[in-house]
Write a protein that holds these residues in place. Structure first.
Motif, mmCIF file in Angstrom:
data_model
loop_
_atom_site.group_PDB
_atom_site.id
_atom_site.type_symbol
_atom_site.label_atom_id
_atom_site.label_comp_id
_atom_site.label_asym_id
_atom_site.label_seq_id
_atom_site.Cartn_x
_atom_site.Cartn_y
_atom_site.Cartn_z
ATOM 1 N N VAL A 1 -17.840 23.492 -15.707
ATOM 2 C CA VAL A 1 -17.016 22.292 -15.891
ATOM 3 C C VAL A 1 -15.546 22.667 -15.702
ATOM 4 C CG1 VAL A 1 -18.666 21.254 -17.484
ATOM 5 C CG2 VAL A 1 -16.805 22.662 -18.387
ATOM 6 N N GLU A 2 -14.721 21.663 -15.409
ATOM 7 C CA GLU A 2 -13.280 21.850 -15.325
ATOM 8 C C GLU A 2 -12.702 21.886 -16.736
ATOM 9 O OE1 GLU A 2 -11.299 22.279 -12.813
ATOM 10 O OE2 GLU A 2 -12.624 21.931 -11.107
ATOM 11 N N ALA A 3 -11.834 22.859 -16.985
ATOM 12 C CA ALA A 3 -11.200 22.980 -18.293
ATOM 13 C C ALA A 3 -9.694 23.207 -18.112
ATOM 14 C CB ALA A 3 -11.814 24.117 -19.098
ATOM 15 N N MET A 4 -8.937 22.866 -19.146
ATOM 16 C CA MET A 4 -7.486 22.961 -19.029
ATOM 17 C C MET A 4 -6.857 23.190 -20.395
ATOM 18 S SD MET A 4 -4.744 20.026 -17.814
ATOM 19 C CE MET A 4 -5.166 20.105 -16.088
ATOM 20 N N LEU A 5 -5.783 23.977 -20.386
ATOM 21 C CA LEU A 5 -4.885 24.066 -21.533
ATOM 22 C C LEU A 5 -3.581 23.406 -21.125
ATOM 23 C CD1 LEU A 5 -5.262 27.773 -22.784
ATOM 24 C CD2 LEU A 5 -6.330 25.722 -23.727
#
Length: 865
Positions: free
Chosen positions: A641-645
């Motif tokens: 999955v795409e993840a982001m901070l």
């Protein structure tokens, strides 16, 4: 330095010349025709690289290449963007010849260290140069040949990575010529000249003012004693005058030289043509022009000639000794490349560790050197063993002097006690001390160019004083018909003018101000920066890197409804793995601690795979991660999955409990995957110990303080209130920070922007850009030299108010010195024309005014505490 004939090459050439002369003396016919006739195609080739200054526009560089290639066998290409020229030439071509060709186009060429080392190596080699075969291996060689080949390869690698050039020429390359741009060549003003002036001039002075010492024929003895004073001791001033006349310029010491020569010449005329030359004639000292003897009675001014010389030499020598030079002190501490250091060497086969002495020039990054009490640290590095106490170096970076394992040490500090093993990081010209030397040296060069303008302005006093002296002489002759009085007033006019005081006003104060700042860990680009700092009324701090410590800790972890806080932290740690930012390091550290304590149980994976890491323009971290989930039957499923901070910049970015968490704690980091915000992690970054006190000091100086932060306004405002900062620019992303600073500037503020390397682009748009906590920037940041006004190698906030206070103090001294100098010069010349100033008194006043300006300028050595 410019490439020049090396000592070895000069010795060889001299030996050949002597052999030819000896052969001719023995009757042998020797062809002494052109010595450099050679077949360019048959000679081995040597490659050189030169760094270029004053390079013309790109379309014109072809002319330089063509001129170089007119030399047989030479091939040249100029790389315009890097200001570099690559030249291949026959080995018999002296690099000086190439430099002279480029000098015809007003281009200054400096041979690179690697080229110069190669040149020296070739000249020292006993074997003639031969064409090398590429990619020659060691297979098939004897053991001795293989070791020799490996040694040669190691030497070449050492030359490449070492910061030293193991040749005396290297020292000269970094030593600027000690030229005094203000008046007279400093190397000509010596104690020997002063001693001769005193020995021969004191009898002249005493005999002229005390009649009881005047014996029959004394005036001729005095004339003889004056000759070495006027023509040897005062020669530096005459040389300056002659040099100025030859170049069509005005020497600042020209008036003094002219006064000395006029006094001496007038005295000779009177000795020959008036009763002053009669045996038995006596002189009576006259202090005012109104009571001078008539021409028919005779008069001498030899006391003026000798007295002016003695006073000028004494004043100049005191001046030179009173001016501390940071560059000269650095040169004294510069380690010699040939000096030996103790290196710890591990035998790869046996693992045994031994110590051996090695020239410093052969020490490379990664080597371990042993240092004991009394040693001056010659490299930059990290302590791998032992401990010690240091005495601060010439540059006080406010660093801990109690050194232990893991501490960083820098070249120039002296070990007081203890013993340490240092792993080398930088050597030679790559050390922080050498980098500071270059920055201060370049600041001095820029200031010297600026000084030329003030020198030219001050030099206008010389022709003005000369014309005034001529007019004064004529008027006194016409009004009083007293040629001696007229000459006395004319000499007083020339002796009283003090252009050096006017020229010294800005030059010395600025130079000492820059050096004083450098000694305290603040590197200022030039004098114009000091003037800009004086006018600063707004200081903008980037919060991270300036006001807080360079480490952060996780404060709280808040998960959205239905999410697991441990999973939020574990994903954040995985995404932050590739970043070295303090916030990322805090997330990774907290995630590892949670994993080690098995927090979250079996539902939380111990390891999360991350792929396609990316840092966005706004500084957010994006990647694809693998998440393991269980269905209703308990089976595990893995999906990418795409993840982001990301960091929120305004209150509308989040809702509910996540919004509350992002505004009520420290710096918020939002964790998102599968397009949904899963949690907020707040980070605590401790404030620097002196931050609040420094902000208060700036506010007390009348400077408005502003904090620039990416955090939401409530978080940023709460932090600013803790320090007492007046204004906050919150929610400003990385790419928007330059625009925010420009907006403050367009409102009429003179802005100093303070930040670390992460906001260099923002520093560039401010009136004064201050790069802080960046000792490494000096070593690796050559590209910053034309963009950044100030570099602070210290890590404390107090450097900022100290810097601005120092700039204001330097500029205040300069302005007051200029006013004083003009008031003095005008007043002194009026008194001289009025006949109220004796030439000797005028000399004392002139010298006193210069020393007064010097003393005020020297006061900038005391840096604000």
């Amino acid at each position: 330095m410019n490439a020049s004939r090396t000592p070895l090459q000069g010795d060889v050439t001299q030996a050949i010349d002597e052999a030819i002369r000896a052969a001719k003396a023995a009757g042998i016919d020797v062809d002494d025709g052109p010595k450099h006739v050679f077949d360019a195609d048959q000679r081995p080739k040597t490659s050189y690289a030169f760094e270029l200054e004053n390079l013309p526009d790109a379309p014109d560089v072809g002319e330089i290449e063509d001129a170089l290639e007119e030399i047989p066998g030479v091939w040249a290409r100029i790389v315009y963007p890097t200001n570099t020229v690559w030249i291949t030439a026959p080995d018999v071509i002296d690099p000086t010849q190439l430099v002279k060709v480029m000098a015809r186009f007003n281009v200054r060429a400096t041979m690179t260290d690697s080229s110069l080392r190669r040149r020296v190596s070739e000249l020292r080699s006993p074997e003639p140069a031969t064409t090398r075969r590429g990619n020659r291996g060691t297979k098939g060689m004897s053991g001795r040949m293989r070791r020799q080949h490996e040694l040669e390869a190691k030497t070449i690698e050492s030359a490449r990575v070492s910061g030293f050039l193991n040749d005396p020429a290297n020292t000269a390359r970094h030593t600027p010529p000690d030229n005094d741009l203000l008046y007279t060549a400093r190397d000509l003003i010596t104690l020997k000249r002063l001693a001769i002036a005193i020995v021969f001039g004191a009898p002249v002075f005493l005999t002229s003012y005390f009649q009881e010492l005047q014996f029959p024929g004394w005036q001729w003895v005095v004339l003889a004693l004056s000759i070495p004073v006027v023509f040897y001791a005062a020669w530096p001033f005459h040389r300056a005058l002659a040099g100025g006349v030859r170049r069509g310029l005005t020497a600042l010491d020209g008036a003094s030289s002219l006064a000395i020569l006029l006094a001496f010449g007038w005295s000779i005329v009177l000795l020959v043509a008036t009763p002053a030359g009669d045996i038995g004639w006596q002189a009576e000292p006259k202090w005012l022009a109104f009571n001078h003897s008539r021409l028919a009675d005779g008069e001498l001014f030899l006391d003026v000639a000798c007295g002016m010389t003695i006073l000028l030499l004494a004043g100049r020598i005191w001046t030179m000794r009173a001016r501390p030079s940071l560059l000269e002190e650095m040169e004294k501490r510069r380690p010699e490349p040939s000096s030996e250091v103790r290196v710890s060497v591990r035998n790869r086969a046996t693992g045994a560790v031994t110590e051996e002495m090695m020239p410093l020039a052969e020490v490379n990054p990664g080597d371990d050197i042993i240092l004991v009490p009394g040693d001056i640290i010659p490299v930059d590095g990290q302590v791998m063993g032992g401990s010690c106490v240091l005495e601060p170096g010439l540059v006080d970076a406010r660093e801990d002097l109690n050194i232990k394992v893991g501490s960083k040490v820098y070249s120039g500090a002296t070990i007081v006690s203890g013993k340490i093993k240092v792993r080398v990081v930088h050597t030679g010209h790559l050390t922080r001390m050498a980098a500071i030397h270059r920055w201060v040296q370049e600041a001095s060069h820029r200031q010297n160019r600026a000084t030329l303008l003030s020198t030219k302005t001050a030099a206008y006093l010389i022709p003005a004083a000369f014309m005034l002296a001529v007019a004064d002489f004529v008027l006194w002759v016409l009004i009083y018909q007293n040629y001696n009085a007229a000459m006395a007033t004319a000499l007083a006019v020339l002796a009283s003018v003090a252009p050096t005081a006017l020229a010294l006003s800005p030059a010395m104060a600025i130079r000492l101000g820059i050096e004083s700042s450098a000694r305290n860990g603040i590197i200022i680009r030039d004098g114009a920066t000091l003037r800009s700092l004086e006018n600063v009324d707004t200081v903008i701090f980037n919060r991270v890197g300036t006001l807080v410590q360079p480490f952060m800790t996780v404060e709280t972890v808040t998960a959205a409804r239905g999410e697991n806080a441990d999973m939020v932290l574990r994903v954040a740690g995985a995404l932050a793995m590739e970043s070295n930012h303090p916030s990322s390091q805090a997330l990774v550290r907290a995630a590892r601690e949670a994993r080690d304590h098995d927090e979250g149980g079996v539902d939380i994976p111990h390891w999360i795979d991350v792929a396609k890491n990316e840092i966005t323009r706004n500084g957010d971290l994006k990647a694809r991660i693998e998440i393991v989930s269980r269905d209703d039957d308990g089976e595990e499923h893995t999906q990418q999955v795409e993840a982001m901070l990301w960091r929120p910049t305004n209150l509308s970015s989040l809702h509910g409990r996540l919004a509350a968490a992002a505004t009520n704690g420290g710096t918020p980091i939002v964790v998102r995957w599968k397009g949904k915000d899963r949690g907020v992690i707040t980070l605590y970054d401790p404030v620097k110990d002196d931050a609040a006190e420094s902000i208060t000091r700036l506010e007390d100086m009348g400077i408005e303080t502003v904090m620039l932060s990416r955090d939401t306004y409530p978080v940023a405002r709460r932090f600013a209130d803790l320090l007492g900062i007046s204004n906050v620019l919150a929610g400003i992303g990385h790419t928007d920070k330059p625009g925010a600073v420009r907006a403050v500037h367009t409102q009429g503020a003179t802005v100093a922007m303070v930040g670390d390397r992460s906001v260099v682009n923002t520093l560039r748009v401010a009136d004064v850009g201050i790069l802080v906590g960046s000792g490494d920037s000096l070593e690796t940041g050559n590209e910053l030299r034309e963009d950044i006004s100030v570099i602070v190698v210290r890590d404390d906030v107090s450097a900022i108010p100290q810097l601005i206070e120092q700039a204001r103090r330097v500029c205040r001294i300069i302005d007051r010195n200029i006013v004083y100098s003009w008031v003095y010069n005008i007043s002194a010349m009026v008194l001289a024309v009025a006949g109220l100033l004796h030439p000797m008194a005028a000399t004392v006043l002139m010298l006193g005014s210069s020393l007064f300006v010097e003393a005020r300028s020297l006061s900038v050595k005391k840096f604000p505490s």
